[in-house]
Design a protein around this motif. Sequence first.
Motif, PDB file in Angstrom:
ATOM      1  N   PRO A 239       0.798  -1.234   0.000  1.00 18.34           N
ATOM      2  CA  PRO A 239       0.000   0.000   0.000  1.00 18.34           C
ATOM      3  C   PRO A 239       0.825   1.275   0.000  1.00 18.34           C
ATOM      4  O   PRO A 239       0.441   2.266  -0.620  1.00 18.34           O
ATOM      5  CB  PRO A 239      -0.821  -0.132   1.292  1.00 18.34           C
ATOM      6  N   LEU A 240       1.978   1.240   0.664  1.00 25.06           N
ATOM      7  CA  LEU A 240       2.818   2.432   0.683  1.00 25.06           C
ATOM      8  C   LEU A 240       3.367   2.715  -0.703  1.00 25.06           C
ATOM      9  O   LEU A 240       3.400   3.862  -1.157  1.00 25.06           O
ATOM     10  CB  LEU A 240       3.965   2.255   1.690  1.00 25.06           C
ATOM     11  N   GLY A 241       3.779   1.655  -1.394  1.00 25.56           N
ATOM     12  CA  GLY A 241       4.273   1.835  -2.745  1.00 25.56           C
ATOM     13  C   GLY A 241       3.193   2.329  -3.685  1.00 25.56           C
ATOM     14  O   GLY A 241       3.449   3.162  -4.560  1.00 25.56           O
ATOM     15  N   GLU A 242       1.972   1.823  -3.508  1.00 29.58           N
ATOM     16  CA  GLU A 242       0.859   2.272  -4.342  1.00 29.58           C
ATOM     17  C   GLU A 242       0.567   3.751  -4.128  1.00 29.58           C
ATOM     18  O   GLU A 242       0.293   4.498  -5.081  1.00 29.58           O
ATOM     19  CB  GLU A 242      -0.381   1.439  -4.036  1.00 29.58           C
ATOM     20  N   ARG A 243       0.625   4.182  -2.865  1.00 30.09           N
ATOM     21  CA  ARG A 243       0.362   5.600  -2.596  1.00 30.09           C
ATOM     22  C   ARG A 243       1.467   6.470  -3.184  1.00 30.09           C
ATOM     23  O   ARG A 243       1.201   7.554  -3.726  1.00 30.09           O
ATOM     24  CB  ARG A 243       0.275   5.837  -1.071  1.00 30.09           C
ATOM     25  N   ALA A 244       2.714   6.009  -3.102  1.00 27.54           N
ATOM     26  CA  ALA A 244       3.812   6.755  -3.698  1.00 27.54           C
ATOM     27  C   ALA A 244       3.611   6.895  -5.203  1.00 27.54           C
ATOM     28  O   ALA A 244       3.826   7.966  -5.781  1.00 27.54           O
ATOM     29  CB  ALA A 244       5.144   6.086  -3.388  1.00 27.54           C
ATOM     30  N   ALA A 245       3.180   5.821  -5.855  1.00 29.62           N
ATOM     31  CA  ALA A 245       2.955   5.854  -7.297  1.00 29.62           C
ATOM     32  C   ALA A 245       1.860   6.848  -7.651  1.00 29.62           C
ATOM     33  O   ALA A 245       1.965   7.573  -8.641  1.00 29.62           O
ATOM     34  CB  ALA A 245       2.599   4.464  -7.793  1.00 29.62           C
ATOM     35  N   GLU A 246       0.817   6.888  -6.833  1.00 33.42           N
ATOM     36  CA  GLU A 246      -0.270   7.844  -7.089  1.00 33.42           C
ATOM     37  C   GLU A 246       0.224   9.276  -6.954  1.00 33.42           C
ATOM     38  O   GLU A 246      -0.097  10.149  -7.781  1.00 33.42           O
ATOM     39  CB  GLU A 246      -1.424   7.589  -6.107  1.00 33.42           C
ATOM     40  N   LEU A 247       0.998   9.537  -5.901  1.00 31.03           N
ATOM     41  CA  LEU A 247       1.459  10.899  -5.652  1.00 31.03           C
ATOM     42  C   LEU A 247       2.451  11.371  -6.699  1.00 31.03           C
ATOM     43  O   LEU A 247       2.439  12.540  -7.118  1.00 31.03           O
ATOM     44  CB  LEU A 247       2.107  10.987  -4.267  1.00 31.03           C
ATOM     45  N   TYR A 248       3.326  10.457  -7.137  1.00 26.95           N
ATOM     46  CA  TYR A 248       4.363  10.826  -8.101  1.00 26.95           C
ATOM     47  C   TYR A 248       3.966  10.587  -9.541  1.00 26.95           C
ATOM     48  O   TYR A 248       4.732  10.906 -10.461  1.00 26.95           O
ATOM     49  CB  TYR A 248       5.654  10.061  -7.789  1.00 26.95           C
ATOM     50  N   GLY A 249       2.777   9.992  -9.748  1.00 31.11           N
ATOM     51  CA  GLY A 249       2.327   9.756 -11.111  1.00 31.11           C
ATOM     52  C   GLY A 249       3.111   8.721 -11.835  1.00 31.11           C
ATOM     53  O   GLY A 249       3.373   8.858 -13.038  1.00 31.11           O
ATOM     54  N   THR A 250       3.533   7.664 -11.100  1.00 32.04           N
ATOM     55  CA  THR A 250       4.286   6.581 -11.734  1.00 32.04           C
ATOM     56  C   THR A 250       3.447   5.319 -11.727  1.00 32.04           C
ATOM     57  O   THR A 250       2.493   5.173 -10.965  1.00 32.04           O
ATOM     58  CB  THR A 250       5.597   6.311 -10.978  1.00 32.04           C
TER      59      THR A 250
END
Length: 251
Positions: A239-250
């Motif tokens: 989940p942390l990686g998913e949130r990072a991807a959402e925030l950074y647009g990756t």
Amino acid sequence: MEDQTDDTVEDGTDDAVGDRVDAPAMDEATVDAHVDTLVEEGVLDHDEATDTVTTTDDFEHRRHVYLDTYLDLDDAAFHESVADAFDLPSAEAAAERVDELDVSRREFATYLALSAHLDGYGVGELTQMAAVVAEVGPKSPVPDALDELDDDSWAAFVDEYDRAVVTVWKRRCEPCEAMKDEIDELLAALPDDAAVAGLDGESCPDFCRENEVNAAPGVAFFADGDLLEAVTGRRSPGPLGERAAELYGTD
């Protein structure tokens, strides 16, 4: 700073102190001997690779109890406690001795913690040991896998990188320890181009205040020096990686 466990953001004689009069400044050999004893007794840990000395988690947990009790005492209560602990005739006598020897509340709490932790040592030895231990801090809560930041360095770190992730940790924090156990997975889940570091939340009040991090563990995501979001509470790598991807647009 609080701990958060879930995956949501809401988530004893007149001579006792007097023994220090004879040796207020210990020579290097005496200090080294005390350090060796304290390492053997599980009070201190010596990292030979870096030649650094820290208190052990076990002793720090015990000392924390005494620090919580004595660190913020007003003068009257502090002097009364010293008089009781060292069998001095009065709080006034304790105040004179404390002033004469410059005994801090931290040294007093450390002395009491050592008295509870160790057996077979005289008051003089314990008093000298307390003076040694009082100058030693606990090991940083930041995982070894991360570079450690502080209030003087975090701003330059987040400004240096297009994407920066600052993790926040705390001692005696069960959810922090749980996340540390997954630190490799956590780092792998974050974007490859994101720089990741950590800091001790209790020692970095400026960072926590400016970025609204009021609990540990915490993770703050930055882009071009600006805070995108800060989340607190234990987070699983996925989940942390998913949130990072959402925030950074990756992806």
